[in-house]
Design a protein around this motif. Structure first.
Motif, PDB file in Angstrom:
ATOM      1  N   VAL A  39       0.850  -1.195   0.000  1.00 19.07           N
ATOM      2  CA  VAL A  39       0.000   0.000   0.000  1.00 19.07           C
ATOM      3  C   VAL A  39       0.883   1.242   0.000  1.00 19.07           C
ATOM      4  O   VAL A  39       0.622   2.210  -0.709  1.00 19.07           O
ATOM      5  N   ASN A  77      -0.424  -1.161  -4.709  1.00 20.99           N
ATOM      6  CA  ASN A  77      -0.472   0.259  -5.058  1.00 20.99           C
ATOM      7  C   ASN A  77       0.144   0.515  -6.436  1.00 20.99           C
ATOM      8  O   ASN A  77       1.367   0.613  -6.563  1.00 20.99           O
ATOM      9  N   ASN A 102      -1.860   5.484   2.706  1.00 22.93           N
ATOM     10  CA  ASN A 102      -2.581   4.698   3.705  1.00 22.93           C
ATOM     11  C   ASN A 102      -3.411   5.582   4.630  1.00 22.93           C
ATOM     12  O   ASN A 102      -3.484   5.360   5.834  1.00 22.93           O
ATOM     13  N   PHE A 105      -8.960   6.084   3.597  1.00 19.89           N
ATOM     14  CA  PHE A 105      -9.715   4.990   2.989  1.00 19.89           C
ATOM     15  C   PHE A 105     -11.196   5.087   3.354  1.00 19.89           C
ATOM     16  O   PHE A 105     -12.064   4.737   2.559  1.00 19.89           O
ATOM     17  N   SER A 108     -13.049   7.406   1.053  1.00 15.60           N
ATOM     18  CA  SER A 108     -13.263   6.801  -0.259  1.00 15.60           C
ATOM     19  C   SER A 108     -14.416   5.815  -0.227  1.00 15.60           C
ATOM     20  O   SER A 108     -15.234   5.761  -1.148  1.00 15.60           O
ATOM     21  N   TRP A 121      -9.352   3.675  -6.359  1.00 15.72           N
ATOM     22  CA  TRP A 121      -8.435   2.583  -6.002  1.00 15.72           C
ATOM     23  C   TRP A 121      -8.633   2.163  -4.553  1.00 15.72           C
ATOM     24  O   TRP A 121      -8.740   0.973  -4.237  1.00 15.72           O
ATOM     25  N   GLN A 122      -8.713   3.136  -3.647  1.00 17.21           N
ATOM     26  CA  GLN A 122      -8.876   2.819  -2.236  1.00 17.21           C
ATOM     27  C   GLN A 122     -10.175   2.063  -1.983  1.00 17.21           C
ATOM     28  O   GLN A 122     -10.191   1.074  -1.236  1.00 17.21           O
ATOM     29  N   PHE A 182      -6.180   1.792   5.968  1.00 20.70           N
ATOM     30  CA  PHE A 182      -6.846   0.604   5.436  1.00 20.70           C
ATOM     31  C   PHE A 182      -7.364  -0.268   6.569  1.00 20.70           C
ATOM     32  O   PHE A 182      -8.527  -0.684   6.581  1.00 20.70           O
TER      33      PHE A 182
END
Length: 332
Positions: A39, A77, A102, A105, A108, A121-122, A182
């Motif tokens: 990540v 990543n 990191n 998240f 998102s 992506w997250q 995350f």
């Protein structure tokens, strides 16, 4: 055969970036596991560990000994892994936005339609892990002992076996986050039986020998959790468990040449000197000495030996609440 779960997200220049992922399905009698690395794209050790683990899982599945389901994302990543500048990989922060990869998240995940390619992506990474019972996010520090970063709700009941299997030196127990990492996002929005960050030593500790050692530890952990139909023995854990608020983080009071006088793992007494910074070599008046704020072990060290003012020089274990701790995450 492993199920290919690879997907793509748009890159900063509009190009498509790929994330490779594989899922090994067992007979359904064991837990679901999600293992990922990278990540922070400049933390390479975990990528090699999962590279070693993947063929072992494939053989296990072919032999009918896989009881649970294991998802591997060895290089999570795709943004950071391409951020080479003058020969150096800058993989901790997203260059286009400045965001720590990191962090955020949770923001998102809350977006029905992610507002950026990074958020997309997250969100996809969290969704891939959301149904897992056991989740490990593999990282590394600058220079460090192997350690775990784990929420209080999982320690020691679920986390002790992981610490023993990987033979980490230190477990840092946290409770109040708020940064949207995350791990924290999964804890807040899913229902894992265990979610933890594994710090696999330092960024330069990348070798087949270390990766095989760590893969063996992960394999033993999978066995004792009923993911693999195999008996595994693990040694009793001999490390230190420390509340995050008791960790001492030492910042550089000035820029200069950093000289450590203590090695990783050394026990340092309160007030004992462990390093010095020479502001202007040749001028002894610019040299400052760094001392331990309380008795503890040296867990991490700054990798570069020319340090900027305010940079994290070292982190130590402690037995009382640090005077410098104000809550939140351990690192910026």
């Amino acid at each position: 055969m492993a199920i290919d779960l690879s997907w793509q997200v748009p890159g900063d220049a509009g190009n498509l970036l790929s994330i490779n992922a594989w899922r090994f399905e067992g007979d359904g009698s064991g837990p679901r596991v999600h293992l990922q690395a990278g990540v922070h794209a400049d933390e390479i050790a975990g990528m090699l560990v999962l590279h070693h683990l993947l063929p072992r899982l494939q053989r296990c599945q072919q032999q009918g000994r896989l009881k649970g389901c294991v998802t591997l994302v060895p290089q999570a990543n795709p943004f950071g892994i391409g951020q080479f500048r003058q020969g150096k990989l800058l993989g901790r922060f997203h260059e286009a936005s400045g965001q720590n990869f990191n962090r955020a998240f949770d923001h998102s995940l809350a977006m029905e339609r992610p507002a950026s390619n990074l958020a997309q992506w997250q969100k996809s990474l969290v969704q891939l892990a959301a149904d897992a019972d056991l989740v490990l996010d593999l990282h590394t520090d600058d220079e460090a002992l192997p350690y775990l970063y784990i929420h209080r709700s999982f320690w020691p009941e679920q986390g002790l076996a992981l610490a023993a299997a990987l033979q980490v030196d230190v477990v840092i127990v946290w409770e109040d986050g708020g940064d949207g990492s995350f791990e924290e996002t999964l804890i807040n929005h899913a229902a894992p039986q265990l979610a933890a960050t594994v710090e696999l030593r330092g960024q330069a500790d990348v070798s087949d020998a270390l990766a095989q050692q760590d893969a063996d530890g992960l394999w033993a952990w999978l066995c004792i959790n009923g993911v693999v139909d195999e008996v595994a023995a693990i040694s009793e854990w001999q490390g230190d468990a420390v509340d995050m608020g008791c960790m001492e983080t030492v910042l550089a009071p000035r820029a200069g040449v950093l000289v450590f006088e203590k090695s990783l793992g050394d026990q340092v007494e309160e007030g004992e000197r462990f390093a010095r910074i020479i502001g202007r070599p040749g001028d002894p008046d610019t040299e400052v000495t760094l001392h331990a704020a309380q008795t503890g072990r040296l867990v991490t060290r700054h990798r570069e030996r020319l340090v900027a003012q305010g940079a994290v020089v070292a982190k130590f274990t402690g037995t009382r609440l640090s005077d410098s701790y104000s809550g939140g995450v351990l690192d910026p």
